[in-house]
Scaffold this active site. Structure first.
Site, PDB file in Angstrom:
ATOM      1  N   GLU A 197       0.811  -1.212   0.000  1.00 26.71           N
ATOM      2  CA  GLU A 197       0.000   0.000   0.000  1.00 26.71           C
ATOM      3  C   GLU A 197       0.851   1.271   0.000  1.00 26.71           C
ATOM      4  O   GLU A 197       0.579   2.219   0.737  1.00 26.71           O
ATOM      5  CB  GLU A 197      -0.966   0.009   1.197  1.00 26.71           C
ATOM      6  CG  GLU A 197      -1.947  -1.150   1.152  1.00 26.71           C
ATOM      7  CD  GLU A 197      -3.007  -1.117   2.263  1.00 26.71           C
ATOM      8  OE1 GLU A 197      -4.155  -1.395   1.972  1.00 26.71           O
ATOM      9  OE2 GLU A 197      -2.653  -0.829   3.424  1.00 26.71           O
ATOM     10  N   ASP A 255      -8.899  -8.487   3.802  1.00 25.04           N
ATOM     11  CA  ASP A 255      -8.524  -7.448   4.765  1.00 25.04           C
ATOM     12  C   ASP A 255      -9.537  -7.305   5.880  1.00 25.04           C
ATOM     13  O   ASP A 255     -10.297  -6.337   5.894  1.00 25.04           O
ATOM     14  CB  ASP A 255      -8.347  -6.107   4.050  1.00 25.04           C
ATOM     15  CG  ASP A 255      -7.760  -5.041   4.980  1.00 25.04           C
ATOM     16  OD1 ASP A 255      -7.285  -5.396   6.064  1.00 25.04           O
ATOM     17  OD2 ASP A 255      -7.783  -3.853   4.607  1.00 25.04           O
ATOM     18  N   GLU A 304     -12.917  -1.846  12.188  1.00 24.55           N
ATOM     19  CA  GLU A 304     -12.802  -1.108  10.928  1.00 24.55           C
ATOM     20  C   GLU A 304     -13.904  -1.490   9.948  1.00 24.55           C
ATOM     21  O   GLU A 304     -14.498  -0.625   9.310  1.00 24.55           O
ATOM     22  CB  GLU A 304     -11.433  -1.374  10.298  1.00 24.55           C
ATOM     23  CG  GLU A 304     -11.284  -0.741   8.918  1.00 24.55           C
ATOM     24  CD  GLU A 304      -9.925  -1.001   8.277  1.00 24.55           C
ATOM     25  OE1 GLU A 304      -9.076  -1.667   8.898  1.00 24.55           O
ATOM     26  OE2 GLU A 304      -9.714  -0.530   7.143  1.00 24.55           O
ATOM     27  N   TRP A 336      -9.828  -1.640  -4.960  1.00 30.29           N
ATOM     28  CA  TRP A 336     -10.436  -0.819  -3.911  1.00 30.29           C
ATOM     29  C   TRP A 336     -11.908  -0.530  -4.222  1.00 30.29           C
ATOM     30  O   TRP A 336     -12.547   0.231  -3.517  1.00 30.29           O
ATOM     31  CB  TRP A 336      -9.661   0.495  -3.719  1.00 30.29           C
ATOM     32  CG  TRP A 336      -8.342   0.305  -3.044  1.00 30.29           C
ATOM     33  CD1 TRP A 336      -7.877  -0.845  -2.453  1.00 30.29           C
ATOM     34  CD2 TRP A 336      -7.305   1.270  -2.864  1.00 30.29           C
ATOM     35  NE1 TRP A 336      -6.618  -0.658  -1.932  1.00 30.29           N
ATOM     36  CE2 TRP A 336      -6.233   0.633  -2.172  1.00 30.29           C
ATOM     37  CE3 TRP A 336      -7.155   2.611  -3.222  1.00 30.29           C
ATOM     38  CZ2 TRP A 336      -5.052   1.303  -1.837  1.00 30.29           C
ATOM     39  CZ3 TRP A 336      -5.973   3.270  -2.880  1.00 30.29           C
ATOM     40  CH2 TRP A 336      -4.929   2.626  -2.196  1.00 30.29           C
TER      41      TRP A 336
END
Lengths: 706, 706
Positions: free
Chosen positions: B298, B372, B400, B550
């Protein structure tokens, strides 16, 4: 057996209590039991019953707060009743539209506390006045004043006393050093953090009556139905404390969330959009306070994007507010990236010509000084220069340029310096305070705003002494004639100790702290030489940035000849923005007070100052004595240790150590850097820094790393 | 008179106490007085005196914590003495290198609590073991267990039990929803916030023995002398609690702060730089734990920038650690922006070939799933695929992707799902847990890491129930065989209430909460369809972003035919990364468990599932019943109201209201969006959403506005 159980129980309860150190959450509203039994008895006699004449929400708050305070201070459960009773010991709370002092009306928020037939009567022309009176009465007891033959009256000199929160929707706080935002946007409106009420209580106790809840670099979120509902929930907590909620707005909101192709203030669709939004807000929040706007400033959108000016923008919003009882506060903090210009002059040049153009209920909000909340600035030249426009004074309570949460700096002396500065706008005595309170230009509305230092830290302000700055702002917003010393003593008594010697010692440290900070960071009128972007630590060597006026060299202009920004007619001539009487104070480097010298003059290194020393020697002297004064502060703080809660004392002791370390950074960074220009030794008796300029650059640069 | 004064005093002390609602600060270590006088008396008899055999720091901590806990629970001041006394009621704390259970050694951190001659003896092979035993003994009393004939032994199955803090030097927390960082970098090292010790206490009480103090997206600051000193100050608070401090490091640090022109791990100057830094750290922190590294991930720099691989990087750091007792934990969370690939496979493809290349004391840290931290992922295919490398399991405690601080989601069932997943690496029973604890591959070291949900909020975790996730992580890190149910009950008893029915009700809500969350957000194996960047709320329509992986459409692949990511051999063939036994579970859409279905298959909208419903119907059913289950949670929570502290109850009640609102967002957003592909009505008995897809898009987009 009963006694034994009781003792055992008491032991554990007390033990549990003891383990709760004073974590600062209660601020200046501690209401601990008064230890002096005699005094307590006197107070108890006077406070037998609270008679509340009415049951409107703010009156209920007044009665409830008084009851809670008395419970703590006197250890006495005081009933609240609605009708008066015979006999001693009554505290009556009542709205009295005719309340006056010797025939002079109290004004909307004023209060009167008097003794009538041996009983205490708290009145105001409004509920809020009564609430302020209730807190004032509690303060009498907190500071151990007599309750005999009371005749206290007080009215605020400024109508709108606001905190500005630079809080972002994601929970961060721009220039906040006390944790995250206290507003929990994700939880609102369903959950109301109990802290909201404690926040409202604290503000009301010092007379603050408005809160701008979001950053001036505003998100459009707040104008959506989703967020209006959240803001309304907060407003519901604030309302019973006489506090109105305001919003900062994003100028581009009609485009960002309204689906319009423009934000031109003269476009009918844009006008309609703002009118609709405003009506929607007032439907949810009938006492909504109004809008604060940062436009065409530091990259924010604004009416100039469409060839309009600030007045066009502000007036359109005023129209949108229409008949609602709301204000527009339009910030004058604007400047363009112009390396040949002088940022000092830009707000003046943009706004002065607009005087008279602003509609009623539109105020222009002006920072105390012309640059940006530096530790000492000359007053902003717009004060006194826009007689047809009510100006809101904006000061910064959060210590962006004054040491974050590791430096003990009491800001009241700085606020007072601006408030007491004479603009000569309408002859001698036309102080900034009197411009702001409307008395110079006979304005019907007046306002003052402080950028809050409040965050989610348990003690609210990060540095425990930061609480004094919140407190002092509120007290000065109410009455700008109070002295910094008096407020320091009052706050200390409420918050830390009532022991007279300790109070004196602490108040002395507080009152001297800001001048000490100036000496070890930016003496003699230096300004804007702090670390880039984060504004932490020294960076006088900063010579390039995205904009020339974001560097340090733009401001200090050090060269082989000398130091300082020539703003006389030989230089940028910014000095000419002030009245002649003001210019005369500052125009001659020989008579200009040393504290303002380098704001206006480029002074030779060997020039002798009024202090008897050369510039170089005086500069070094101030850096060294300033840094050493932190040691004095440490000694004074150590001396009051027996009078202070141990955890709190340790907290401040630790922060003072950091302050001393960072004061030495500043001293060494600045004397070593300026020495590269002055090319002279550090004067006796001061020992040259043991480290090199590169050492200190490396050290402070660490804090700039991602 | 004395009695009267006493009563008065007692009244006020108690009154003051009562006003202190349970704000959650004390976590599961409340130690409130046990109300049952009989039970208390039994405990009091057993706990007359603490005999501490030794005075090393951690033993002192053990004795002090035990003393503090007993003081609260029993209302009894229990002396700590160094030599044993005759008579009943002794609790002895002693390190015993030979401590064992039936001949089996306890292991370094294990403890034994036994009754010998009527007295309690807590032993461990190390001081830390004794400390853990002391907390276990307190837990016995907190949960009202008998102290008679104790024979408790426990040893951790995993050696390194770490929290990872994604805390930034500026005080923000990446993916933090509980205020700001608890680390006050500007105040360190001079001021030690008392909270640091409370943090250490809480961790030690659940067996956590290491803390990575900074974000994996690391600043170079921490490797400077200035910050090493700050970290050392924190380490000094952690040390007496048996907790070691670790750092995340920025790979480019040799360039950023070292003045080198490269960060190539094979460059001798780079090696020397890291060796020097490491020696400097160990000089300040002799028990420093080691480094955590996010490299070439990233946008972070890494050894691949110089044509080296992850093993080259990790081994260089291992060499730099040299003889110091420290670890390197190298994260496997890597993926490239490749629209034709499958992010699912990337970490595997990069790391599997490196197996065997890593030096001793180097571990590879692998997230629980391949994408993730989604609310349900199949276990990461690297588990079981790198037998020659000890793997650290990384789970996320902060929510998250699981509802921030407004959704009640108990994560132990999710942690357990991964831990209990069978990799078949070494035959049946080769669970992820056994890969991680080292038993499958006979590794000498083992580790587990949880990304902390801890912030500066008074209650530490934002959502009060988030405390249960911190607690559960620690308990499972210690013993992964514990059940999610047992931990839920234990935590509830310690934290909320010991009333049996309420405990059952709350534990039931906790245990079911994660499945409920999955149903209303990402049922049937949907994943990564949340709001862009902030990862809040639904955004299944997201089709373009800075990187294809993404977006949401990259993952759900909805089209007119059906829904889901085909990862069989007809698709990306990610399934082939697993052992055949695992592939068999998931490869056939007819037999693949519905919870994993869309992880591996693109399924026709009208395909009948094992549940008897078509995909479309099952999808809608899960969204609707999931959202409705929040109402059930609200009802259950309302039912336990009498047993819960009022402020705490109101807090969670408010958050549940928000959760219900947001569950409806998710439901409506997802059924309306997927309906545009499925082109079928919402099946009976469910009422179609009253709002449109555009309505809900606008609503959730508000939270994406700057």
């Amino acid at each position: 057996m009963f006694l034994r159980s009781l003792l055992v129980l008491l032991f554990f309860v007390v033990a549990a209590q003891r383990s709760l150190a004073d974590d600062g959450y209660r601020l200046w509203l501690k209401y601990d039991l008064i230890p002096d039994a005699g005094l307590r008895k006197d107070y108890q006699k006077a406070a037998g019953v609270i008679v509340s004449k009415g049951s409107t929400p703010i009156l209920k708050t007044a009665a409830g707060e008084l009851q809670q305070g008395l419970q703590g201070l006197l250890g006495q459960s005081v009933p609240v009743v609605s009708a008066s009773k015979k006999g001693q010991g009554t505290i009556t709370l009542a709205v009295d539209a005719t309340a006056n002092v010797s025939g002079q009306p109290l004004g909307k928020d004023g209060y009167s506390i008097s003794t009538r037939s041996g009983n205490i009567v708290v009145t105001g022309q409004s509920e809020s006045g009564v609430l302020y009176g209730a807190f004032a009465l509690l303060r009498q007891m907190q500071t151990r004043q007599s309750l005999k033959d009371l005749a206290l009256t007080s009215s605020p000199r400024i109508q709108y006393r606001l905190l500005n929160h630079w809080d972002n929707p994601n929970g961060t706080v721009e220039r906040g050093y006390a944790g995250s935002s206290i507003w929990k946007w994700y939880e609102l409106p369903e959950r109301l953090d109990p802290r909201y009420q404690d926040y409202a209580r604290a503000n009301a106790s010092i007379g603050i009556n408005g809160v701008v809840i979001n950053n001036v670099n505003a998100s459009a979120r707040y104008l959506t139905p989703e967020y209006i509902e959240k803001v309304a929930a907060l407003a519901g907590v604030m309302r019973p404390y006489g506090i109105r909620v305001y919003m900062s707005v994003l100028w581009a909101a009609p485009k960002v969330i309204g689906g319009l192709s423009t934000s031109d203030p003269l476009d009918p669709k844009v006008k309609q959009w703002w009118t609709d939004r405003t009506n929607e807000i007032y439907k949810a929040i009938p006492d909504f306070g109004g809008f604060l706007v940062k436009a065409n400033s530091e990259g924010e959108p604004g009416p100039q994007d469409y060839g309009r000016d600030h007045a066009d923008g502000a007036n359109m919003l005023a129209d949108a507010l229409g008949q609602h009882d709301g204000l527009v506060m339009w910030r004058a903090f604007v400047y363009k990236a112009n390396s040949n210009g002088d940022r000092f002059k830009e707000a003046y040049q943009e706004f002065k010509p607009l005087d008279g153009r602003f509609k009623p209920k539109t105020l222009v909000q002006v920072k105390n000084g012309p640059i940006d909340f530096q530790s000492r600035e000359p007053f902003h030249p717009l004060f006194g220069a826009m007689p047809r426009t009510p100006l809101v004074l904006e000061v910064q309570i959060t210590q962006e340029y004054l040491g974050f949460a590791t430096h003990l700096v009491y800001l009241a002396p700085m606020f007072k310096e601006t408030l007491d500065a004479d603009t000569y706008a309408n002859g001698q005595g036309s102080t900034v305070a009197k411009v702001v309170d409307g008395s110079v230009d006979k304005h019907a509305i007046s306002g003052i705003a402080g950028v809050a230092n409040i965050g989610s830290d348990r003690n609210w302000t990060g540095h425990p002494m930061g609480q004094a700055n919140w407190y002092a702002f509120g007290r000065l917003a109410w009455d700008h004639t109070l002295s910094a010393q008096a407020i320091a003593e009052e706050w200390t008594r409420l918050t830390l100790t009532t022991e007279p010697r300790a109070v004196r010692t602490i108040a002395d440290v507080l009152v001297r702290s800001r001048d000490i900070y100036v000496r070890y960071t930016t003496p003699l009128g230096l300004h804007h030489i702090m670390g880039q972007s984060i504004h932490y630590g020294p960076e006088p060597w900063l010579a390039s940035s995205a904009r020339p006026d974001w560097t340090a060299v733009y401001y200090h202009k050090a060269d082989a000849a000398g130091l300082g920004f020539d703003r006389t007619e030989k230089g940028s001539n910014a000095l000419s923005l002030y009245r002649p009487e003001v210019q005369r104070q500052w125009q001659d480097p020989k008579t200009c007070p040393p504290d303002y010298l380098l704001w206006f003059h480029h002074v030779g290194w060997n020039q002798q100052l009024s202090t008897g020393r050369t510039l170089w020697n005086e500069l070094c002297t101030r850096y060294y004595t300033g840094a050493d004064s932190v040691t004095w502060m440490q000694q004074q703080w150590a001396a009051v240790q027996p009078q202070i809660d141990p955890e709190l004392h340790a907290d401040i002791t630790g922060r003072l150590q950091t302050q001393r370390k960072e004061a030495l950074w500043w001293r060494d960074a600045c004397v070593l850097y300026f020495q590269t220009h002055a090319r002279q030794p550090i004067p006796a008796p001061f020992a040259p820094p043991a480290r090199t300029l590169d050492d200190i650059k490396r050290l402070v640069m660490i804090y700039q790393l991602r």
